[in-house]
Write an enzyme that holds these catalytic residues in place. Sequence first.
Site, PDB file in Angstrom:
ATOM      1  N   GLU A   1     -66.280   3.369  16.762  1.00  0.00           N
ATOM      2  CA  GLU A   1     -65.313   4.719  16.588  1.00  0.00           C
ATOM      3  C   GLU A   1     -63.918   3.524  16.318  1.00  0.00           C
ATOM      4  OE1 GLU A   1     -64.715   6.330  20.581  1.00  0.00           O
ATOM      5  OE2 GLU A   1     -64.704   7.608  19.334  1.00  0.00           O
TER       6      GLU A   1
ATOM      7  N   TYR B   1     -58.473   9.261  13.249  1.00  0.00           N
ATOM      8  CA  TYR B   1     -59.664   9.035  13.509  1.00  0.00           C
ATOM      9  C   TYR B   1     -60.813   9.259  12.671  1.00  0.00           C
ATOM     10  CZ  TYR B   1     -64.069   9.329  16.512  1.00  0.00           C
ATOM     11  OH  TYR B   1     -65.437   9.161  17.641  1.00  0.00           O
TER      12      TYR B   1
END
Lengths: 296, 386
Positions: free
Chosen positions: B196, B108
């Site tokens: 993101e 991530y």
Amino acid sequence: MSILVGQDTRIVVQGITGKQGTFHSMQMLEYGSNIVAGVTPGRGGVKFNEAVPVFDAVETAVRELGANTSIIFVPAPGAADAVLEAAASGITLVICITEGVPAMDMIGVLSYLRGSNVRLIGPNCPGAISPASLCRVGIMPSEIHTPGRVGVVSRSGTLTYEAVNALTQFGIGQSTCVGIGGDPLVGTSFVDVLTMFEDDDETEAIVLIGEIGGNSEQEAAAFIKSGGVSKPIVSLIAGQSAPPRKRMGHAGAIVTGKSGTAEEKIRALSEAGTTIAPSVESLGEVMKQVLRGSTA
Amino acid sequence: MKLHEYQAKSILASYGMPVPRSGVATTPQEARDVARHVGTPAFVKAQVHAGGRGKGGGIKLIESAEQAEDVAASMLGSRLISPQTSLTGAPISIVLVEESLDIEYELYLGIVIDAIAQAPVVIASKAGGMEIEEIALEHPGLILREVVQPTVGFRAYQGRRLAHAMGLPSNLANPVADQMMRLYKAFVDKDCSLVEINPLVITKSGQVMVLDAKMTIDDDAAFRQPDMPSLRDWTQEDILEAKAGQAGLAYVKLDGDVGCLVNGAGLAMATMDAIKASGCFPANFLDVGGGAEPIRVAEAMGIILADPQVKRVLINVFGGIARCDDIAEGIVRSYLDSGKELPLVVRFLGTNKDEGIRILKEAKPDTIFVDYISEATKVLQDITIQ
């Protein structure tokens, strides 16, 4: 005394020849605020309202007329630059009214100001007013304010006017009312203003108006709980009916997690010993009871 | 403003971040052609402004170009309902057909503006593939943060530090740090409030790739982001919210039947709270803003009246910069245009209050005027009873 603005305040208005700058400068002058100069780059040499000199640069206003406080009406694309110019010119209090300043610009400004002796209020705020010294450095309606001993600090604009109106109608005057701004990135926090009110002899009690989003109310609650404020506080939190993940007008008013909700903020402020006002219109009455209790 | 995955990936690719082979399609036939070009197996991914697409059936593995056509046919024109959309879901008008990769690591990687640090913060985790909220709940220790000092920007050592802390082999530290620096540059250049990449993958052959990307651009920076208008997909937003957004109004659609028009965001929230506390329900949040001119107010009022759920309307204006007569004029215009006969409760205070009341009385004699918010909510309750 009062906090932030008062009889020693010498104001320079940045963006004085624009529509908003002109309108509010007139209102501030009518109220009695000491505007010593205006600044609009490229317009230096003219007079505002046939009396206030307009300069090309803030430093001229500081050097020639001793300006110490700036209020900014410059449109968003130039607002960060205006703050930096004021800070670099020797202004110690900068009040930025402008709404819609890009977050990246504010990151740069706040980083620049950190560790300096310059205080920034806002952006996206109504400014500050100290009724006893007839000093208004902001866009709030003058007539609702009355001199007194309650300090008001808020993230909102019109809701603050509503709150002040409720106090005044109950005969409760204000020492200073400060709007810290509705953006997530602002120069002055609740804790900063609470500290000033605590140290101010003229302030007997405080109204704190918060809203959903962020966690500055929780920071304030932790500060109060740790003994940072001994004076009685009435708090009001707006946005109990707001849905999650939606931006409610203010850039900062968005519930993204548990801590951003009105319930969490009310709980924290209540646990810190502040009195929660159920509605803005009840503020006057609630404050009256709190003041009665604190002197009894 | 949110971007679609394919838009975000194309921006990131222009910053030298590797993305899988892919193409967008707006018809099933196009999807088949793209799949032929990309090669199979591949994924068909619905392009909507919401996370949790996998759970909502918005990401499907296909084995052949024909299957890509079938899957695209079922997705296009339908609405995707995921844990992060509204109950009615988000419309799918574009799909992305993308090659399938052999994955070794799923990471991530995100950047947000942190209000407490007053700086951008780069967030990384080795638990990629899960939603960051889930990682925060289940494995908070796996979320790593590097605060960026804005004057020097995000530095390579910070990227290497994150890579090491995620437990990546040391030969991957430099390539991963390099991707982070590219991401940071895109974040700053494009005035993002959030990016993101979840997941950022490392393939079995050791290549770093952006497998999914979300990007939100700061609306306040629109004046210096010339590409924003062309990237905006209004169909992803509530139709009335989109209309309000185009008019520059802060409006949020809610489920009640009391339409509200207020000046100032804080007061608008407090007004909604008061309505709710009295047992009624607000139909919307609407801040007409400071110097509200009649035409802007008329637009705002038009949006409220266009909501079929609205059965009664409350105006609450604390005049300051905003003048009550301007507000009244705007309201009259849109009420006349709409032809609707909804009950109108008005509270005016401050600048030009009397003139505002006079204008409304003349145009709409049955308007109910009140002095306090508490009085307004009582009147609203009475209207329900009738």
